[in-house]
Design an enzyme around this catalytic site. Structure first.
Site, PDB file in Angstrom:
ATOM      1  N   GLU A 142      17.128  14.030  -1.605  1.00 41.13           N
ATOM      2  CA  GLU A 142      16.473  14.283  -2.887  1.00 41.13           C
ATOM      3  C   GLU A 142      15.488  15.428  -2.727  1.00 41.13           C
ATOM      4  O   GLU A 142      14.728  15.471  -1.755  1.00 41.13           O
ATOM      5  CB  GLU A 142      15.738  13.018  -3.337  1.00 41.13           C
ATOM      6  CG  GLU A 142      15.357  12.992  -4.799  1.00 41.13           C
ATOM      7  CD  GLU A 142      14.782  11.642  -5.179  1.00 41.13           C
ATOM      8  OE1 GLU A 142      15.506  10.872  -5.838  1.00 41.13           O
ATOM      9  OE2 GLU A 142      13.631  11.362  -4.798  1.00 41.13           O
ATOM     10  N   LYS A 192      19.531   3.107  -8.916  1.00 38.43           N
ATOM     11  CA  LYS A 192      19.167   4.521  -8.852  1.00 38.43           C
ATOM     12  C   LYS A 192      20.389   5.419  -9.101  1.00 38.43           C
ATOM     13  O   LYS A 192      20.324   6.404  -9.821  1.00 38.43           O
ATOM     14  CB  LYS A 192      18.583   4.823  -7.458  1.00 38.43           C
ATOM     15  CG  LYS A 192      17.711   6.023  -7.489  1.00 38.43           C
ATOM     16  CD  LYS A 192      16.399   5.859  -6.749  1.00 38.43           C
ATOM     17  CE  LYS A 192      15.707   7.223  -6.729  1.00 38.43           C
ATOM     18  NZ  LYS A 192      14.460   7.294  -7.364  1.00 38.43           N
ATOM     19  N   HIS A 202       1.491   4.687  -3.165  1.00 37.28           N
ATOM     20  CA  HIS A 202       2.455   4.453  -4.237  1.00 37.28           C
ATOM     21  C   HIS A 202       2.043   3.327  -5.167  1.00 37.28           C
ATOM     22  O   HIS A 202       2.851   2.825  -5.936  1.00 37.28           O
ATOM     23  CB  HIS A 202       3.860   4.188  -3.670  1.00 37.28           C
ATOM     24  CG  HIS A 202       4.344   5.312  -2.805  1.00 37.28           C
ATOM     25  ND1 HIS A 202       4.949   6.432  -3.322  1.00 37.28           N
ATOM     26  CD2 HIS A 202       4.249   5.510  -1.479  1.00 37.28           C
ATOM     27  CE1 HIS A 202       5.223   7.268  -2.333  1.00 37.28           C
ATOM     28  NE2 HIS A 202       4.812   6.732  -1.200  1.00 37.28           N
ATOM     29  N   ARG A 208      10.815  -2.682 -18.901  1.00 40.98           N
ATOM     30  CA  ARG A 208       9.869  -3.766 -19.177  1.00 40.98           C
ATOM     31  C   ARG A 208       8.571  -3.158 -19.693  1.00 40.98           C
ATOM     32  O   ARG A 208       8.443  -1.940 -19.753  1.00 40.98           O
ATOM     33  CB  ARG A 208       9.564  -4.501 -17.879  1.00 40.98           C
ATOM     34  CG  ARG A 208       9.087  -3.531 -16.817  1.00 40.98           C
ATOM     35  CD  ARG A 208       8.588  -4.209 -15.580  1.00 40.98           C
ATOM     36  NE  ARG A 208       8.429  -3.258 -14.482  1.00 40.98           N
ATOM     37  CZ  ARG A 208       7.357  -2.490 -14.294  1.00 40.98           C
ATOM     38  NH1 ARG A 208       6.360  -2.526 -15.162  1.00 40.98           N
ATOM     39  NH2 ARG A 208       7.289  -1.673 -13.265  1.00 40.98           N
TER      40      ARG A 208
END
Lengths: 506, 193
Positions: free
Chosen positions: A201, A116, A236, A293
């Site tokens: 964040e 990240k 999620h 991917r």
């Protein structure tokens, strides 16, 4: 082109990759665990290698066993699919070191985008907007963090650096609440992940999760294949995806597409990947992360662009340049995907296990089913309970929704409980029909959802009885005998007259 | 058909009783309801009885795992699968139902016998058809209820069963409470008309 490819995966995506390999004349090797002995993907491949017990760490996640299988079968390349080892840089490196082509990006790109911190730094350097945030340094005092938080703005999330899957996150609405939340988050992170590092964040209210498909070749050409709207998520986990996004207009799509290409170029990306963005209500977008991917929801992109992404992955890995430029690509129609899970929505989405007794896929124009299961397959506790993906292409969103409703209604999966009733309820919901898709959709409208309590109609009982009767040899035989009463002149049944069987003589 | 001694139909009674022997009987449970289906060959097709209702059904044709038949003229496609005592059925046809798929269980012989006893749809006394645990009692004594309204949630055999009111009425008496383990045939609740 490769002569033989090993698919380091299972279920629906393994089937998908095997099929395209077969189309291209490439021999396929499937690997499987003891729990997947009769799984569909093993039955389709040319060769199969047992790689271990059911536990993923000893089978599908075992780099050693997979490479051994590739060596044993003399493969040239390995396709990692999604999940499992697909974003594992160590696996990519080991694969290449062992002399095989890894069908995916470079190890460096995987490492940067897999972290990240590194990803955000690289994106900031490249000028790609990122979610405002701050990574707490070990030496930071509370005052330093408060200052950083003021720069970011409220509301914000305090997240664990080592966290994931929605764990170790706290929402802070005001400066006054920050110190205690930081302390608590550090404590939780230390306990849960063994790493008390946190970062701050900005919290984007009701964001939309919109991602862009990227393809890059070995000659440095990178294009995007437009967006996918993935906002319908439960805990999620994505359940419904679509393209085009009802929220984007042409201008925003262009801006985001360009940003996605810039992001991919910043890591010299090769092969297929996806840039994920969060989009604010006022159309401000932020880089969230990159998936190095192929993604589960890739079929919706394939249907509106007419491009076979798995085929291109193989061609890129074999060294071919992209067969098109950005200007050649366009979206046509509207595609929707529903993920079919073996879950009981009435029991809090508990995964269900059992045998698939009957699986009959819906078919028709614009209906595509990417399935990992067929009759007789076992759904076990060891793996992700996704059974299949149902993907629809319609002329526009309205038509696509109608087709999806029809297809869900006609997908027969008997033997395990599926989330099909839940998907039907979501597709049917007025807010979804209006295109009000953001990541809070499920929480807002389906917090406590129960399938409608409907008593089984008489017809359900009749149908089961008829099936049992049909299979019941005595009953069928009796029918034949009764029918022969009219046909056979010499049948003794014709001459019984008033003879009674087991009846009371009154 | 009720035959009275001396009735002119009496000689034909033998034919009816012959067919009674040929009749097949299948009982199932779905949620709070248990029903029995009787199938008798008749002419080219079948006479099916359920809930004292007779319907004309064509002999089902099996094609690729799905049965095709018609019920009182309406085409039906049913996919049925069985494992142990569970029957899964998915129905297709021009139905406006929201739900296409159900799971039925075939009761044990004891349960079949209790189905022959006083019909709870008339008496209003609802009992547990299998041993389990009461999850929640949804109503209070003296509460007005409507037919089909869920009264009690039972958990049995990893299934959640909703015990529903068999007709419009009022809750006369509640014999169980949340968390209680119940035996088969144990009284749960009584609804009075």
């Amino acid at each position: 082109m490769f002569q033989k490819v090993l698919i380091a995966n299972r279920g629906e995506i393994a089937v998908r990759i095997i099929r395209t390999c077969q189309e291209m004349g490439i021999a396929t090797v499937a690997v499987y665990s003891e729990a997947d002995v009769t799984a569909l993907h093993t039955r389709l491949a040319d060769e199969t290698i047992l790689i271990g017990p059911p536990s993923p760490s000893q089978s599908y996640l075992s780099i050693g066993r997979i490479l051994a299988a590739a060596q044993q079968t003399a493969c040239e390349a390995i396709h990692p699919g999604f999940g499992f080892l697909s974003e594992n840089a160590e696996f990519a490196e080991a694969t290449r070191a062992a002399g095989f082509t890894f069908i995916g990006p470079s190890v460096e790109a995987m490492q940067i985008m897999g972290s990240k911190v590194a990803a955000r730094t690289r994106m900031a350097q490249a000028g790609v907007p990122i979610v405002p945030g701050y990574h707490a340094q070990a030496r930071d005092q509370v005052d330093d963090l408060i200052a950083a938080a003021d720069e970011i703005g409220y509301p914000l999330m305090v997240k664990a650096r080592a966290g994931g899957g929605g764990k170790g996150m706290r929402l802070v609405s005001r400066a006054a609440e920050l110190p205690e939340n930081i302390e608590a988050a550090q404590r939780e992170a230390q306990n849960a992940f063994g790493d008390g590092q946190i970062f701050l964040e900005k919290y984007i209210t009701n964001p939309r999760h919109i991602e862009f498909q990227i393809l890059g070749d070995t000659q440095g050409n990178i294009v995007h294949l437009f967006e996918r709207e993935c906002s319908i998520q439960r805990r999620h986990q994505k359940i419904i995806e679509e393209t085009p996004s009802p929220f984007l207009d042409d201008a925003l799509r262009q801006q985001m597409g360009d940003a996605a290409v810039v992001a991919a170029k910043a890591v010299d990306y090769i092969n297929a990947g996806t840039i994920e963005f969060l989009v604010d209500a006022d159309q401000t977008f932020y880089f969230l992360e990159m998936n190095t991917r192929l993604q589960v929801e890739h079929p919706v992109t394939e249907l509106v662009t007419g491009v076979d992404l798995v085929r291109l992955q193989l061609e890129i890995a074999a060294g071919s340049p992209l067969p098109f430029q950005q200007a050649d690509l366009s979206q046509r129609g509207h595609a929707l995907e529903c993920r079919i899970y073996a879950e009981d929505a009435a029991q809090g989405f508990l995964p269900d296990t059992g045998s698939i007794l009957q699986a009959i896929e819906p078919t028709g124009p614009g209906i595509r089913v990417d399935s990992g299961i067929t009759d007789g397959d076992e759904v076990t506790v060891h793996y992700d309970p996704m059974l299949a993906k149902l993907i629809i292409l319609g002329y526009n969103r309205e038509v696509a929704l109608q087709k999806m409703a029809w297809a869900l209604r006609h997908y027969v999966i008997l033997g395990v409980t599926t989330n099909i009733p839940f998907l039907q309820a979501v597709i049917d919901h007025p807010a979804f029909r209006r295109g009000e898709t953001n990541t809070n959709f499920i929480d807002r409208y389906f917090t406590i959802w129960q399938p409608e309590v409907l008593l089984a109609p008489d017809l359900a009982f009749v149908a089961v009885a008829l099936a049992e009767w049909y299979g019941d040899s005595d009953a069928s035989k009796r029918l034949n005998e009764a029918q022969s009463q009219d046909g056979d002149v010499y049948s003794p049944w014709r001459h019984l007259g008033a003879l009674r069987f087991g009846a009371e003589i009154s | 058909m009720f035959i009275v001694p001396g009735d002119i139909w009496e000689p034909y009674d033998s034919a009816r009783r012959y067919l009674d022997v040929m009749k097949s009987e299948y009982s199932y449970q779905a949620g709070p309801e248990a029903k029995t289906v009787f199938i008798t060959p008749e002419g080219d097709g079948l006479c099916v009885t359920i809930n004292q209702r007779q319907i004309q059904v064509t002999v089902p044709q099996l094609k690729q795992g799905t049965f095709y038949f018609s019920v009182d003229g309406q085409q039906v496609k049913a996919t049925v699968a069985n494992k142990d005592d569970r029957w899964y059925v998915h129905l297709q046809g021009y139905f406006r139902w929201r739900k296409a798929q159900w799971v039925l269980t075939s009761p044990t012989l004891d349960q079949r016998r209790s189905l022959d006893q006083e019909d709870e749809t008339t008496s209003g006394l609802l009992t547990a058809t299998m041993p389990g645990q009461v999850v929640q009692v949804l109503v209070d004594a003296d509460e007005q209820v409507v037919q089909g309204q869920a009264l009690i949630i039972l958990e049995a055999m990893k299934m959640e069963l909703r015990i529903a009111a068999p007709f419009d009425g009022v809750i006369q008496e509640i014999y169980c409470s949340g968390g209680q383990t119940v035996e088969r045939d144990q009284s749960l609740i009584k609804v009075a008309k």
